[in-house]
Design an enzyme around this catalytic site. Structure first.
Site, short mmCIF file in Angstrom:
data_model
loop_
_atom_site.label_atom_id
_atom_site.label_comp_id
_atom_site.label_asym_id
_atom_site.label_seq_id
_atom_site.Cartn_x
_atom_site.Cartn_y
_atom_site.Cartn_z
N THR A 69 -39.73 -49.10 -35.79
CA THR A 69 -38.55 -48.23 -35.88
C THR A 69 -37.92 -48.00 -34.51
O THR A 69 -36.73 -47.71 -34.41
CB THR A 69 -38.94 -46.89 -36.52
OG1 THR A 69 -39.63 -47.15 -37.75
CG2 THR A 69 -37.72 -46.05 -36.84
N TYR A 157 -52.13 -51.89 -35.82
CA TYR A 157 -50.96 -51.83 -36.69
C TYR A 157 -51.03 -52.99 -37.65
O TYR A 157 -50.81 -54.14 -37.29
CB TYR A 157 -49.71 -51.89 -35.81
CG TYR A 157 -48.38 -51.59 -36.49
CD1 TYR A 157 -48.29 -51.21 -37.82
CD2 TYR A 157 -47.19 -51.71 -35.76
CE1 TYR A 157 -47.07 -50.94 -38.41
CE2 TYR A 157 -45.96 -51.45 -36.35
CZ TYR A 157 -45.91 -51.07 -37.67
OH TYR A 157 -44.69 -50.81 -38.25
N LYS A 185 -52.74 -47.95 -38.23
CA LYS A 185 -51.49 -47.62 -38.91
C LYS A 185 -51.37 -48.59 -40.07
O LYS A 185 -51.21 -49.80 -39.88
CB LYS A 185 -50.29 -47.73 -37.98
CG LYS A 185 -48.97 -47.41 -38.69
CD LYS A 185 -47.76 -47.58 -37.78
CE LYS A 185 -46.48 -47.32 -38.58
NZ LYS A 185 -45.25 -47.58 -37.76
N VAL A 225 -47.73 -41.95 -39.74
CA VAL A 225 -46.76 -42.34 -38.73
C VAL A 225 -45.48 -42.63 -39.51
O VAL A 225 -45.35 -43.67 -40.15
CB VAL A 225 -47.22 -43.57 -37.93
CG1 VAL A 225 -46.16 -43.96 -36.90
CG2 VAL A 225 -48.55 -43.30 -37.24
#
Length: 330
Positions: A69, A157, A185, A225
């Protein structure tokens, strides 16, 4: 230390900054956009204002910078460091700041990790390498190499939809033995794999997809998150607060209240960076344009995003009569 924050019978909301040993990445983290000026330059002043808003007004106890993002693929190393230093200066004593350092190049990721540690990051987010499609053994070597070069805790991630490569269950078990690999994540959309890793390790799991905040928390996840937290941080935190207070029905209602916003933000109309920035620009918060190859949201999408945000805030307020929904201009 790798201690996932498990749900319990709390009668009051968790503190804004949990003890580092319990949750080195916080609980309610915003996957923060990277603000740019109108001419496309990094806006460090805007980043400080947005970070302060998300922490002090929005109730987030953590921020993740330079992730998906945050437009990490199109920001330079110098911009990443300047962004991190600005945000740490603004809120680093009131929130956990995690810096995204993952790339498809191991030694580039190592350099970014060292830079992030020098700049004051509290933790690192390291995505699985993309495009090259390495084997699981090579992926594990890449991630361990990055984790070895600093003293910071690492959040892996797992986002195969973007990288083309998922972390397998057995790879995650091997990586969990590393003293600084502390969390994941989770954007893998594989709840069975997630549950197996949670049952077998003490990795702290964070929902990287807003629709899975409550399901993952119920399994013992550490938090989220969140992309949606850019525009509705208190509505996102309310899901976790309710669950942690033992109000499972209220937590479910709050999770369902997020559905209109999450559907418009990440439902496929445009990437979350585009939609989050469209909402923040509408709200008068620092955001600015996106960088190519992304294109800004058009008027129709922006209108749908604003309507969805208003619906989510209204539904959240209805669920908790003490909540006052944020005003949505226009």
């Amino acid at each position: 230390m790798r201690h996932p924050q498990t749900p319990g019978g709390e009668t009051t909301p968790a503190p804004l900054v949990p003890p580092v040993a319990a949750s080195p990445f916080g609980r309610t983290a915003t996957a923060m956009i990277t603000p740019f000026t109108d001419d496309g330059a990094l806006d460090t002043d805007g980043a400080q204002r947005l970070a302060t808003h998300l922490v002090d007004e929005g109730g987030c106890d953590a921020l993740v910078l330079s992730g998906t993002t945050g437009e990490a693929p199109t920001t330079s190393d110098a911009e990443k460091e300047a962004l991190l230093r600005a945000v740490v200066e603004a809120v680093g004593d009131r929130a956990r700041i995690t810096a995204g350092v993952g790339t498809s190049d191991t030694w580039h990721s190592v350099a970014l990790a060292r830079s992030a540690e020098r700049a004051g990051a509290h933790g690192l987010l390291v995505v699985t390498p993309y495009y090259s499609r390495p084997t699981q053994e090579a992926v594990a070597h890449h991630l361990r190499t990055v984790a070895d070069v600093t003293g910071l805790p690492v959040m892996l991630y797992d986002i195969p939809g973007r990288t083309g490569l998922a972390l397998t269950w057995d790879t995650l078990l091997r990586l969990a033995a590393h003293p600084r690999i502390a969390a994941v994540k989770d954007c893998g959309y594989d709840l069975l794999k997630t549950a197996k890793v949670l049952a077998a390790t003490d990795l702290a799991y964070y929902a990287g997809c807003d629709e899975q905040i409550l399901p993952l928390r119920a399994l013992g996840g550490a938090g989220c998150v969140s992309t949606a937290a850019n525009a509705a941080p208190r509505a996102v935190r309310a899901v976790l607060d309710a669950f942690d207070a033992g109000d499972t029905a209220g937590a479910a209602r709050r999770q369902l209240a997020l559905v209109p916003l999450v559907e418009q933000l990440t439902g496929g109309q445009a990437p979350g960076t585009v939609t989050a920035k469209a909402l923040l620009n509408h709200l008068g918060l620092p955001a600015g344009p996106v960088r190519g190859p992304l294109l800004a949201a058009d008027a129709d999408l922006t209108s749908r995003l604003v309507d969805a945000l208003r619906t989510t805030l209204d539904r959240t307020a209805e669920t908790d009569t003490a909540a006052v929904p944020a005003a949505v201009p226009g």
